[in-house]
Design an enzyme around this catalytic site. Structure first.
Site, PDB file in Angstrom:
ATOM      1  N   ASP A   1       0.864  -1.185   0.000  1.00 43.23           N
ATOM      2  CA  ASP A   1       0.000   0.000   0.000  1.00 43.23           C
ATOM      3  C   ASP A   1       0.901   1.235   0.000  1.00 43.23           C
ATOM      4  OD1 ASP A   1      -3.239   0.365   0.959  1.00 43.23           O
ATOM      5  OD2 ASP A   1      -1.953   2.139   1.032  1.00 43.23           O
TER       6      ASP A   1
ATOM      7  N   ARG B   1     -18.634  -8.512   3.277  1.00 46.45           N
ATOM      8  CA  ARG B   1     -19.341  -7.469   4.013  1.00 46.45           C
ATOM      9  C   ARG B   1     -18.453  -7.009   5.145  1.00 46.45           C
ATOM     10  NH1 ARG B   1     -23.576 -11.352   6.282  1.00 46.45           N
ATOM     11  NH2 ARG B   1     -21.673 -12.576   6.170  1.00 46.45           N
TER      12      ARG B   1
ATOM     13  N   CYS C   1     -19.563   0.965  -0.355  1.00 43.19           N
ATOM     14  CA  CYS C   1     -19.893   0.175  -1.544  1.00 43.19           C
ATOM     15  C   CYS C   1     -21.241   0.505  -2.157  1.00 43.19           C
ATOM     16  CB  CYS C   1     -19.823  -1.316  -1.216  1.00 43.19           C
ATOM     17  SG  CYS C   1     -18.160  -1.835  -0.824  1.00 43.19           S
TER      18      CYS C   1
ATOM     19  N   LYS D   1     -22.023   4.212  -3.766  1.00 41.56           N
ATOM     20  CA  LYS D   1     -21.209   4.617  -4.929  1.00 41.56           C
ATOM     21  C   LYS D   1     -21.308   3.573  -6.052  1.00 41.56           C
ATOM     22  CE  LYS D   1     -17.121   2.093  -4.237  1.00 41.56           C
ATOM     23  NZ  LYS D   1     -16.557   1.132  -5.146  1.00 41.56           N
TER      24      LYS D   1
ATOM     25  N   LYS E   1     -22.981   1.001   9.605  1.00 37.48           N
ATOM     26  CA  LYS E   1     -23.660  -0.185  10.142  1.00 37.48           C
ATOM     27  C   LYS E   1     -22.879  -0.646  11.358  1.00 37.48           C
ATOM     28  CE  LYS E   1     -21.417  -3.871   7.538  1.00 37.48           C
ATOM     29  NZ  LYS E   1     -21.629  -5.007   6.666  1.00 37.48           N
TER      30      LYS E   1
HETATM   31  C1  UDX Z   1     -21.981  -4.584   0.774  1.00 36.82           C
HETATM   32  C2  UDX Z   1     -22.372  -5.960   0.200  1.00 36.82           C
HETATM   33  O1  UDX Z   1     -23.257  -6.616   1.090  1.00 36.82           O
HETATM   34  C3  UDX Z   1     -21.131  -6.792  -0.051  1.00 36.82           C
HETATM   35  O2  UDX Z   1     -21.482  -8.031  -0.631  1.00 36.82           O
HETATM   36  C4  UDX Z   1     -20.211  -6.027  -0.957  1.00 36.82           C
HETATM   37  O3  UDX Z   1     -19.010  -6.752  -1.149  1.00 36.82           O
HETATM   38  C5  UDX Z   1     -19.890  -4.663  -0.385  1.00 36.82           C
HETATM   39  O4  UDX Z   1     -21.090  -3.949  -0.113  1.00 36.82           O
HETATM   40  P1  UDX Z   1     -21.252  -3.708   3.168  1.00 36.82           P
HETATM   41  O5  UDX Z   1     -21.099  -2.360   2.532  1.00 36.82           O
HETATM   42  O6  UDX Z   1     -20.191  -4.185   4.101  1.00 36.82           O
HETATM   43  O7  UDX Z   1     -21.381  -4.820   2.028  1.00 36.82           O
HETATM   44  O8  UDX Z   1     -22.620  -3.672   3.982  1.00 36.82           O
HETATM   45  P2  UDX Z   1     -24.018  -4.432   4.003  1.00 36.82           P
HETATM   46  O9  UDX Z   1     -24.046  -5.374   5.125  1.00 36.82           O
HETATM   47  O10 UDX Z   1     -24.386  -4.939   2.675  1.00 36.82           O
HETATM   48  O11 UDX Z   1     -24.970  -3.202   4.380  1.00 36.82           O
HETATM   49  C6  UDX Z   1     -25.044  -2.066   3.530  1.00 36.82           C
HETATM   50  C7  UDX Z   1     -25.934  -1.022   4.110  1.00 36.82           C
HETATM   51  O12 UDX Z   1     -27.297  -1.411   4.018  1.00 36.82           O
HETATM   52  C8  UDX Z   1     -25.700  -0.684   5.588  1.00 36.82           C
HETATM   53  O13 UDX Z   1     -25.739   0.723   5.747  1.00 36.82           O
HETATM   54  C9  UDX Z   1     -26.855  -1.348   6.295  1.00 36.82           C
HETATM   55  O14 UDX Z   1     -27.190  -0.696   7.503  1.00 36.82           O
HETATM   56  C10 UDX Z   1     -27.957  -1.193   5.245  1.00 36.82           C
HETATM   57  N1  UDX Z   1     -29.043  -2.176   5.366  1.00 36.82           N
HETATM   58  C11 UDX Z   1     -28.789  -3.512   5.226  1.00 36.82           C
HETATM   59  C12 UDX Z   1     -30.347  -1.738   5.595  1.00 36.82           C
HETATM   60  O15 UDX Z   1     -30.600  -0.536   5.711  1.00 36.82           O
HETATM   61  N2  UDX Z   1     -31.347  -2.658   5.672  1.00 36.82           N
HETATM   62  C13 UDX Z   1     -31.126  -3.990   5.539  1.00 36.82           C
HETATM   63  O16 UDX Z   1     -32.106  -4.757   5.611  1.00 36.82           O
HETATM   64  C14 UDX Z   1     -29.808  -4.437   5.307  1.00 36.82           C
END
Ligand code: UDX
Length: 431
Positions: free
Chosen positions: A30, A149, A258, A261, A321
């Protein structure tokens, strides 16, 4: 095998450590000296459950080393590109600057037979455009999207739901099979395909997840107007196996590095390809999502009698989250900033994300604990569903606040218990 991982952020650092724990010899690279120093000392530069243990396990074994010099990748056979692809500063598309820089820096160190493996989330067509430069060195390119995730990154990397290889040769496929031999032996579903499909799988998956969340949040808007309960609605439709209950939690919406964007970049790429209409719906998905943040601010305003100006509000949560310190595009941080912008005296608390939040939002006041945030609050706004917040006892905390008003921005509290303890409770999409 000897592997290099270029980019040691949430994706790369976990990938490097996980590959080392599976028995590979890994060098993580990095440009950020502070990040590399931390990792080289066996410390995780960000909060990710399980990562410190992996780093400790491999620390000092020689199995996992870190460097800022890409020349350290020279004797590796497989090179992962795991750098970020943020949103462009002046548009919705993906900024591929870091992917291009990573490939450029790697080119002088590639040898015939090497495999470069793209893991970053990129617009479809990127692999096709990178391949000639890599192939000119005698190396080959594969695209192998990552679905981890945050909060579950270690498990998702070591035991993925599925593996997707975008490859141009049997040899590339075999090399990836060796890299992932543990998961392959465990019978992990594997899709071997071409570059564009592999790239699209990732953006399509994230677009689907975002759509599911905005769908239920749109239902929450209707539920509020009609007096229905969105949580029961989600339970009821979720029992249909074709729909499923996961990702149907209504609330303040999705954020992070993720989903937001990626849906914007996906739509921008479709426009470039002359297929804008195919993904036009993603604009609605984005807008519904951003409305949720505003809705929480409006609820707080309503419950405080029409204005939040100079009212003390405890904001519980800053990370996008739970089990993360990531505040990128965080609905929680946005709500705190929005309320502060309206003149509220916001006191925010998050178990892990305060350090990051303080850097980006120095104007907010941060508490050192939930208790400190709640002290004399006229309203409490829960926006990240950390266990600590979910487990708050409404009776025990009732005397800490000056007014018993709670907005459950994640619909995770026991509404009846809070009301029974004398609180005015408001969720999203449930009255
Ligand atoms: C996400 C994808 O799940 C993952 O597969 C990918 O590689 C990267 O993007 P991540 O960003 O870590 O992963 O979070 P994720 O658990 O998917 O949650 C995304 C957002 O959705 C969070 O802000 C979460 O609070 C929100 N969310 C999730 C909701 O508002 N409601 C839900 O029911 C589920």
């Amino acid at each position: 095998m000897k592997l290099s991982v270029i980019g040691c952020g949430y994706l790369g650092a976990v990938h490097a450590a996980a590959m080392a724990s599976l028995g590979h010899e890994v060098v993580g690279i990095d440009v950020d000296q502070a990040k590399i120093d931390a990792l080289a000392e066996g410390r995780a530069p960000f909060f990710e459950p399980g990562l410190p243990e992996l780093l400790t396990e491999t620390h000092g074994s020689g199995q996992l080393v870190f460097s800022t010099d890409v020349a350290a990748a020279a004797d590796c056979q497989v090179h992962f590109i795991a750098v970020g692809t943020p949103q462009q500063v002046d548009g919705p598309g993906a900024d591929l600057r870091f992917v291009n820089a990573a490939v450029d820096s790697l080119l002088p160190h590639l040898k015939p037979g090497d495999l470069v493996v793209g893991k970053s989330t990129v617009p479809v067509g990127t692999a096709d455009s990178l391949a000639p430069r890599i192939e000119a060195t005698g190396a080959e390119l594969a695209w192998n999207p990552e679905f981890l995730r945050e909060g579950f990154a270690v498990k998702d990397t070591i035991e993925p739901d599925r593996l997707v290889y975008g490859v141009r040769s049997e040899r590339a496929r075999n090399l990836l099979d060796q890299v992932y031999s543990t998961a392959v032996a465990a019978g992990t579903p594997l899709v071997v395909t071409d570059y564009p499909t592999a790239e699209l799988v990732k953006t399509a998956a994230n677009a689907f997840l975002a759509t599911k969340i905005s769908f239920i949040n749109a239902m929450a808007e209707l539920a509020e107007t009609t007096g229905a309960d969105v949580t029961q609605l989600a339970d009821a439709i979720g029992y249909d196996k074709r729909i499923g209950r996961k990702f149907l939690n209504a609330g303040v919406g999705f954020g992070g590095g993720c989903l937001p964007k990626d849906i914007r970049a996906f739509r921008a790429r479709a426009e470039e390809l002359g297929r804008g209409e195919s993904l036009a719906f993603l604009r609605e998905i984005d807008e519904i999502n951003l409305r949720c943040r505003q809705r929480v601010i409006t609820l707080a305003t309503e419950l405080l009698g029409g204005s939040v100006y100079q009212r003390r509000i405890a904001v519980l949560g800053l990370a996008f989250k739970p089990n993360s310190d990531d505040i990128r595009d965080s609905p929680a941080a946005d709500v705190a900033v929005g309320l502060n912008g309206l003149g509220a005296e916001v006191v925010a608390y998050d178990p892990e994300a305060i350090e990051n939040a303080r850097r980006t939002h120095p104007q907010l006041t941060y508490a050192a604990s939930t208790k400190e945030a709640l002290a004399d609050a006229e309203a409490v706004v829960l926006v990240t569903e950390w266990d600590e917040f979910k487990q708050l006892d409404p009776t025990a905390v009732a005397d800490q606040v000056s007014q018993r008003v709670i907005i459950d921005g994640r619909n995770v509290l026991d509404r009846e218990a809070w009301r029974a303890a004398g609180w005015r409770y408001a969720g999203l999409g449930r009255s």
